[in-house]
Design a protein around this motif. Structure first.
Motif, PDB file in Angstrom:
ATOM      1  N   VAL A   1      -5.160 -11.117   2.733  1.00 37.11           N
ATOM      2  CA  VAL A   1      -5.517 -10.278   1.741  1.00 37.11           C
ATOM      3  C   VAL A   1      -5.421 -11.406   0.428  1.00 37.11           C
ATOM      4  O   VAL A   1      -4.401 -11.509  -0.154  1.00 37.11           O
ATOM      5  CB  VAL A   1      -4.380  -9.162   1.184  1.00 37.11           C
ATOM      6  CG1 VAL A   1      -4.690  -8.371  -0.054  1.00 37.11           C
ATOM      7  CG2 VAL A   1      -4.072  -8.329   2.215  1.00 37.11           C
ATOM      8  N   SER A  25       6.903  -9.612  -1.053  1.00 35.67           N
ATOM      9  CA  SER A  25       8.185  -9.818  -0.118  1.00 35.67           C
ATOM     10  C   SER A  25       9.551  -9.696  -1.064  1.00 35.67           C
ATOM     11  O   SER A  25      10.267  -9.084  -0.775  1.00 35.67           O
ATOM     12  CB  SER A  25       8.255 -10.992   0.538  1.00 35.67           C
ATOM     13  OG  SER A  25       6.920 -11.174   1.451  1.00 35.67           O
ATOM     14  N   ASN A  64       9.799  -6.315  -2.526  1.00 36.61           N
ATOM     15  CA  ASN A  64      10.144  -5.372  -1.507  1.00 36.61           C
ATOM     16  C   ASN A  64      11.822  -5.388  -1.320  1.00 36.61           C
ATOM     17  O   ASN A  64      12.441  -4.542  -1.223  1.00 36.61           O
ATOM     18  CB  ASN A  64       9.701  -5.633  -0.211  1.00 36.61           C
ATOM     19  CG  ASN A  64       8.019  -4.782  -0.093  1.00 36.61           C
ATOM     20  OD1 ASN A  64       8.064  -3.851  -0.909  1.00 36.61           O
ATOM     21  ND2 ASN A  64       7.186  -5.449   0.720  1.00 36.61           N
ATOM     22  N   HIS A  78       4.516  -3.498   6.455  1.00 34.70           N
ATOM     23  CA  HIS A  78       4.655  -4.931   6.490  1.00 34.70           C
ATOM     24  C   HIS A  78       6.180  -5.523   6.910  1.00 34.70           C
ATOM     25  O   HIS A  78       7.046  -4.736   6.306  1.00 34.70           O
ATOM     26  CB  HIS A  78       4.327  -5.432   5.116  1.00 34.70           C
ATOM     27  CG  HIS A  78       4.033  -6.895   5.139  1.00 34.70           C
ATOM     28  ND1 HIS A  78       5.045  -7.823   4.700  1.00 34.70           N
ATOM     29  CD2 HIS A  78       2.897  -7.587   5.082  1.00 34.70           C
ATOM     30  CE1 HIS A  78       4.623  -8.864   4.391  1.00 34.70           C
ATOM     31  NE2 HIS A  78       3.166  -9.079   4.934  1.00 34.70           N
ATOM     32  N   SER A 119       7.818  -7.669   5.618  1.00 29.19           N
ATOM     33  CA  SER A 119       8.702  -7.952   4.665  1.00 29.19           C
ATOM     34  C   SER A 119       9.716  -6.957   4.618  1.00 29.19           C
ATOM     35  O   SER A 119      10.985  -7.266   3.886  1.00 29.19           O
ATOM     36  CB  SER A 119       7.910  -8.502   3.551  1.00 29.19           C
ATOM     37  OG  SER A 119       7.324  -7.314   3.185  1.00 29.19           O
ATOM     38  N   GLY A 156      -1.583   1.238   1.515  1.00 30.16           N
ATOM     39  CA  GLY A 156      -2.466   0.367   2.088  1.00 30.16           C
ATOM     40  C   GLY A 156      -1.756  -0.801   2.862  1.00 30.16           C
ATOM     41  O   GLY A 156      -0.654  -1.534   2.331  1.00 30.16           O
ATOM     42  N   THR A 178      -1.247  -3.606   5.830  1.00 32.92           N
ATOM     43  CA  THR A 178      -1.761  -4.916   5.506  1.00 32.92           C
ATOM     44  C   THR A 178      -2.962  -4.850   6.433  1.00 32.92           C
ATOM     45  O   THR A 178      -4.244  -5.333   6.217  1.00 32.92           O
ATOM     46  CB  THR A 178      -0.905  -6.135   5.908  1.00 32.92           C
ATOM     47  OG1 THR A 178       0.237  -5.803   5.075  1.00 32.92           O
ATOM     48  CG2 THR A 178      -1.392  -7.288   5.741  1.00 32.92           C
ATOM     49  N   ASP A 237       5.364   0.374  -0.820  1.00 34.17           N
ATOM     50  CA  ASP A 237       4.993  -1.042  -0.691  1.00 34.17           C
ATOM     51  C   ASP A 237       3.427  -0.997  -0.979  1.00 34.17           C
ATOM     52  O   ASP A 237       2.373  -0.476  -0.174  1.00 34.17           O
ATOM     53  CB  ASP A 237       5.008  -1.521   0.805  1.00 34.17           C
ATOM     54  CG  ASP A 237       4.617  -3.034   0.898  1.00 34.17           C
ATOM     55  OD1 ASP A 237       3.880  -3.512  -0.140  1.00 34.17           O
ATOM     56  OD2 ASP A 237       4.831  -3.596   1.856  1.00 34.17           O
ATOM     57  N   ALA A 297       2.040  -3.771  -2.165  1.00 36.08           N
ATOM     58  CA  ALA A 297       1.410  -5.112  -2.230  1.00 36.08           C
ATOM     59  C   ALA A 297      -0.157  -5.358  -2.117  1.00 36.08           C
ATOM     60  O   ALA A 297      -0.695  -6.195  -2.797  1.00 36.08           O
ATOM     61  CB  ALA A 297       2.438  -6.041  -1.370  1.00 36.08           C
ATOM     62  N   TYR A 298      -0.601  -4.830  -1.060  1.00 34.12           N
ATOM     63  CA  TYR A 298      -1.980  -4.673  -0.613  1.00 34.12           C
ATOM     64  C   TYR A 298      -2.736  -3.767  -1.545  1.00 34.12           C
ATOM     65  O   TYR A 298      -3.601  -4.344  -2.352  1.00 34.12           O
ATOM     66  CB  TYR A 298      -2.384  -4.556   0.792  1.00 34.12           C
ATOM     67  CG  TYR A 298      -3.985  -4.525   1.047  1.00 34.12           C
ATOM     68  CD1 TYR A 298      -4.831  -4.678   0.201  1.00 34.12           C
ATOM     69  CD2 TYR A 298      -4.254  -3.863   2.418  1.00 34.12           C
ATOM     70  CE1 TYR A 298      -6.104  -4.565   0.505  1.00 34.12           C
ATOM     71  CE2 TYR A 298      -5.412  -3.696   2.635  1.00 34.12           C
ATOM     72  CZ  TYR A 298      -6.498  -3.946   1.684  1.00 34.12           C
ATOM     73  OH  TYR A 298      -8.034  -3.653   2.052  1.00 34.12           O
ATOM     74  N   ASP A 348       0.980  -6.666  -5.882  1.00 32.80           N
ATOM     75  CA  ASP A 348       0.838  -8.124  -5.850  1.00 32.80           C
ATOM     76  C   ASP A 348      -0.400  -8.382  -6.577  1.00 32.80           C
ATOM     77  O   ASP A 348      -1.367  -8.424  -6.011  1.00 32.80           O
ATOM     78  CB  ASP A 348       0.709  -8.351  -4.473  1.00 32.80           C
ATOM     79  CG  ASP A 348       1.697  -9.422  -3.813  1.00 32.80           C
ATOM     80  OD1 ASP A 348       2.649  -9.787  -4.782  1.00 32.80           O
ATOM     81  OD2 ASP A 348       1.723  -9.786  -2.683  1.00 32.80           O
ATOM     82  N   HIS A 374      -1.576 -11.179  -7.201  1.00 30.01           N
ATOM     83  CA  HIS A 374      -2.001 -12.136  -6.561  1.00 30.01           C
ATOM     84  C   HIS A 374      -2.967 -12.060  -5.531  1.00 30.01           C
ATOM     85  O   HIS A 374      -3.376 -12.702  -4.940  1.00 30.01           O
ATOM     86  CB  HIS A 374      -1.129 -13.475  -6.245  1.00 30.01           C
ATOM     87  CG  HIS A 374      -0.151 -13.117  -5.082  1.00 30.01           C
ATOM     88  ND1 HIS A 374       1.167 -13.723  -5.178  1.00 30.01           N
ATOM     89  CD2 HIS A 374      -0.197 -12.531  -4.296  1.00 30.01           C
ATOM     90  CE1 HIS A 374       1.823 -13.411  -4.383  1.00 30.01           C
ATOM     91  NE2 HIS A 374       1.140 -12.452  -3.610  1.00 30.01           N
ATOM     92  N   LYS A 375      -2.923 -10.548  -4.975  1.00 33.22           N
ATOM     93  CA  LYS A 375      -3.864 -10.131  -4.156  1.00 33.22           C
ATOM     94  C   LYS A 375      -4.958  -9.479  -4.740  1.00 33.22           C
ATOM     95  O   LYS A 375      -6.084  -9.909  -4.888  1.00 33.22           O
ATOM     96  CB  LYS A 375      -3.121  -9.236  -3.218  1.00 33.22           C
ATOM     97  CG  LYS A 375      -2.154 -10.008  -2.241  1.00 33.22           C
ATOM     98  CD  LYS A 375      -1.345  -9.151  -1.057  1.00 33.22           C
ATOM     99  CE  LYS A 375      -0.854  -9.781  -0.082  1.00 33.22           C
ATOM    100  NZ  LYS A 375       0.314  -8.974   0.607  1.00 33.22           N
TER     101      LYS A 375
HETATM  102  C1  LIG Z   1       1.103  -9.270   1.605  1.00 36.03           C
HETATM  103  C2  LIG Z   1       1.980  -8.053   1.719  1.00 36.03           C
HETATM  104  C3  LIG Z   1       3.347  -8.049   1.468  1.00 36.03           C
HETATM  105  C4  LIG Z   1       3.981  -9.497   1.304  1.00 36.03           C
HETATM  106  O1  LIG Z   1       3.599  -9.864  -0.037  1.00 36.03           O
HETATM  107  P1  LIG Z   1       3.693 -11.621  -0.531  1.00 36.03           P
HETATM  108  O2  LIG Z   1       3.156 -11.494  -1.749  1.00 36.03           O
HETATM  109  O3  LIG Z   1       2.782 -12.181   0.649  1.00 36.03           O
HETATM  110  O4  LIG Z   1       5.207 -11.731  -0.208  1.00 36.03           O
HETATM  111  C5  LIG Z   1       4.032  -6.748   1.622  1.00 36.03           C
HETATM  112  N1  LIG Z   1       3.628  -5.699   1.789  1.00 36.03           N
HETATM  113  C6  LIG Z   1       2.090  -5.671   2.161  1.00 36.03           C
HETATM  114  C7  LIG Z   1       1.596  -4.437   2.478  1.00 36.03           C
HETATM  115  C8  LIG Z   1       1.236  -6.911   2.133  1.00 36.03           C
HETATM  116  O5  LIG Z   1       0.002  -6.566   2.391  1.00 36.03           O
END
Ligand SMILES: *Cc1c(COP(=O)(O)O)cnc(C)c1O
Length: 470
Positions: A82, A142, A145, A176, A178, A231, A233, A258, A260-261, A285, A287-288
């Motif tokens: 991602v 990560s 979370n 994920h 994490s 979402g 991963t 979560d 993050a994505y 995230d 940065h994603k």
């Molecule tokens: C990428 C991701 C993470 C981890 O995020 P990082 O920024 O790589 O630490 C956790 N959960 C999901 C759903 C992700 O896609």
């Protein structure tokens, strides 16, 4: 005695060289091969030498072109993991932050940085429908979370003083890793994770969640938290958040989402995320899917009191002397880190430069491209769709020849992926879905265009026809 000082002229000269180098790089990005052609031996030979005792001065920059050449470009046809191209405007934010050297601990250490971080966190929360949530920026999903589940532990089965007391955490097979790592790090114990199966669209099976909860309660376990994916991963599947929130409420579970994505896609498609505003904590995230340079994660939470109970700890040198609530604000009372970088500056610059509308439409565009790729896959007889474009990830595979065994088909697609990557025209990653090896394309890149979706298909077919079909 020699010190580290450089003159303003030297500083400017380096800056001009670096900006020109990076502007050229950005111009070339769309045409670069998706993987650098190199070996570990070559990279080691170039970068593995000893530290210089004497100054190289401007010559210190001489190897930068090699750094660029030996980096994997995140151009418009990079579809792995991602990860998209970063916004170059945001890169200037990191540059300025490095010069300002603000330590974003507490208001008195960095008034602008603290206020900007609280502002951009509020902007993110409001943009995805979580007005009123507080939070902080961190290294990534990560860390977010980990912090979210630490808050869950402290809210439900306080552990900071006397140690962890167990408690069951519910995740799905698509969650994920994490989150499981966080459970382990928090001393809750991996054996206290319940992995709930998913439905045919890779979303948590809520009936199974409820059955598992009831069985746990009947056996005397204490349910602690449920992690819902906004979402996942591999496929971008969004769990039935609203129903999970109902269950969490009924059984007294902490609801950590979560995101993050996918969480930031709630900016563009809020209808997919019903119930997201019922989270106790939520990871994002930038940065994603907010096109920010690495690294930039974010944790949002509803209750600042719980964050303070989880993370505050103080020493004489961190005491605030102010009675003004804003001026005594400290991020170290609500998060893990003490010394923190000024991550908010890049986000703030990027959002101000482009505006929320452009970001929203960029995310919307990524989702439309994924839907287009799904169509292409469905229209290509040699290919089989393995997961629909729930957000911006599409999983599929080549069918190989008729009558292939499960293992042969997996091996064929695995080899196909390796050869596809070696061709260097598109970058895909892989996923495992119900035991099937999947080719996975994830579009979170503002540089990607519609023609690139057809190129994915063309490249997969060309790679397959260059292989001997088993
Ligand atoms: C990428 C991701 C993470 C981890 O995020 P990082 O920024 O790589 O630490 C956790 N959960 C999901 C759903 C992700 O896609």
């Amino acid at each position: 005695m020699t010190r580290l000082s450089i003159t303003s002229e030297e500083f400017t000269a380096i800056g001009n060289d670096v900006v020109r180098l990076m502007a050229d790089y950005l111009d070339q990005l769309p045409t670069l091969p998706t993987v650098p052609a190199t070996t570990a031996a070559e990279v080691e030979a170039i970068f593995g030498g000893d530290a210089p005792e004497s100054p190289l001065e401007a010559d210190a920059l001489s190897l930068l072109p090699e750094v660029l050449r030996l980096s994997r470009p995140t151009g418009p046809r990079f579809f792995g993991y991602v990860l998209g191209s970063s916004d170059p405007v945001a890169a200037y934010g990191d540059f300025i932050a490095a010069i300002l050297q603000q330590n974003v601990t507490a208001w008195r250490s960095s008034p602008a940085a603290i206020t900007l971080e609280r502002t951009v966190v509020r902007w993110l929360a409001e943009a995805i429908g979580l007005a009123g949530y507080a939070g902080s920026l961190c290294g990534g999903g990560s860390s977010a979370n980990l912090m979210g589940l630490a808050m869950a532990r402290e809210a439900k089965l306080p552990a900071n003083d006397n140690g962890a007391q167990g408690g069951i955490v519910y995740v799905s097979t698509e969650t994920h890793f994490s989150s499981a790592k966080a459970v382990a790090l928090l001393g809750l114990g991996r054996r206290n994770i319940r992995t709930i199966p998913t439905d045919s669209a890779f979303r948590m099976d809520v009936a199974a969640l409820e059955r598992t909860l009831q069985a746990d309660i009947a056996s005397g376990f204490t349910p602690l938290a449920v992690v819902a994916s906004a979402g996942s991963t591999a496929t971008g599947a969004i769990d039935p958040i609203n129903t999970i929130a109902d269950i969490a409420e009924q059984y007294g579970l902490w609801l950590h989402i979560d995101g993050a994505y996918g969480g930031l896609a709630a900016m563009a498609a809020p209808e997919k995320f019903t119930g997201i505003n019922r989270a106790d904590s939520l990871s994002l995230d930038p940065h994603k899917w907010l096109y920010q340079p690495l690294s930039c994660g974010c944790l949002l939470y509803c209750d600042r009191e719980t964050a303070a109970r989880t993370f505050s700890g103080s020493a004489e040198y961190t005491k605030s002397f102010s009675s003004n609530a804003e001026e005594s604000f400290a991020f170290f009372d609500e998060s893990i880190e003490l010394s923190r970088s000024f991550r908010a500056l890049k986000l703030w610059l990027s959002i101000r430069y482009h505006g929320l509308n452009a970001i929203r439409s960029s995310i919307g565009c990524d989702m439309e491209l994924a839907a287009l790729l799904q169509q292409h896959v469905e229209n290509t007889p040699e290919l089989e769709l393995l997961s629909p474009a729930a957000l911006s990830a599409v999983c599929f595979r080549h069918r190989g020849t008729a009558g292939l065994s499960h293992d042969d088909l997996n091996n064929f697609n695995s080899t196909l992926l390796q050869q596809l990557l070696a061709r260097g025209r598109v970058y895909l990653s892989n996923a495992e879905l119900d035991g099937a090896f999947a080719l996975r394309a994830c579009i979170v890149n503002h540089r990607t265009e519609a023609a690139d979706m057809q190129l994915i298909i063309d490249e997969v077919l060309a790679t397959a026809s260059s292989m001997s079909l088993p």
